[in-house]
Design a protein around this motif. Structure first.
Motif, PDB file in Angstrom:
ATOM      1  N   GLY A   1      -7.669  -5.792  -1.952  1.00 41.71           N
ATOM      2  CA  GLY A   1      -7.264  -4.397  -2.055  1.00 41.71           C
ATOM      3  C   GLY A   1      -7.750  -3.516  -0.928  1.00 41.71           C
ATOM      4  O   GLY A   1      -7.718  -2.287  -1.055  1.00 41.71           O
TER       5      GLY A   1
ATOM      6  N   PHE B   1      -4.288   0.994  -1.879  1.00 44.81           N
ATOM      7  CA  PHE B   1      -3.764  -0.274  -2.368  1.00 44.81           C
ATOM      8  C   PHE B   1      -2.891  -0.058  -3.590  1.00 44.81           C
ATOM      9  O   PHE B   1      -3.210   0.745  -4.475  1.00 44.81           O
ATOM     10  CB  PHE B   1      -4.937  -1.191  -2.708  1.00 44.81           C
TER      11      PHE B   1
ATOM     12  N   PHE C   1       0.856  -1.169   0.000  1.00 43.77           N
ATOM     13  CA  PHE C   1       0.000   0.000   0.000  1.00 43.77           C
ATOM     14  C   PHE C   1       0.900   1.230   0.000  1.00 43.77           C
ATOM     15  O   PHE C   1       2.082   1.129   0.286  1.00 43.77           O
ATOM     16  CB  PHE C   1      -0.902   0.022   1.244  1.00 43.77           C
TER      17      PHE C   1
ATOM     18  N   LYS D   1      -7.514  -2.326   3.141  1.00 47.04           N
ATOM     19  CA  LYS D   1      -6.605  -2.317   4.292  1.00 47.04           C
ATOM     20  C   LYS D   1      -7.043  -3.287   5.378  1.00 47.04           C
ATOM     21  O   LYS D   1      -6.205  -3.958   5.999  1.00 47.04           O
ATOM     22  CB  LYS D   1      -6.522  -0.911   4.890  1.00 47.04           C
TER      23      LYS D   1
END
Length: 123
Positions: free
Chosen positions: A105, A47, A37, A107
């Protein structure tokens, strides 16, 4: 517990290349999907790329497709991000991350994070 340490960041001119590395220690590296990231000043962490635990599947943000390549070396417990054709908008702190679940994608899908490495692309 998994510890992640990024390296390879730096200052590069637009159009140049850098290769980031992320060394993992702790639990079995090969059981974790890995991701990268990045976070630019004043922006949300976003991402960049991810790779499955086996290395057979990868995924990229549209903004880096065709320019960045994620790979992993299980023998070295290391994941890489090769960045080519860099642009000023790629400037950010890049974070390595790991998940025991399926990669993606978002967090929240990731369990462990490194401290980050700064990438600065000058125009």
């Amino acid at each position: 517990q998994v510890q992640l340490v990024e390296s390879g960041g730096g200052l590069v001119q637009a159009g140049g290349s850098l290769r980031l590395s992320c060394a993992a220690s702790g639990r079995t590296f090969s059981r974790y999907a890995m991701g990268w990231f990045r976070q630019a000043p004043g922006k949300e962490r976003e991402f960049v790329a991810a790779i499955s635990w086996s290395g057979s599947s990868t995924n990229y943000a549209d903004s880096v497709k065709g320019r960045f390549t994620i790979s992993r070396d299980t023998a070295k417990n290391t994941v890489y991000l090769q960045m080519n054709s860099l642009k000023p908008e790629d400037t950010a702190v890049y974070y390595c991350t790991a998940t025991a679940s399926a990669y993606g994608g978002t967090k929240s899908q990731y369990d462990y994070w490194g401290q980050g490495t700064q990438v600065t692309v000058s125009s």
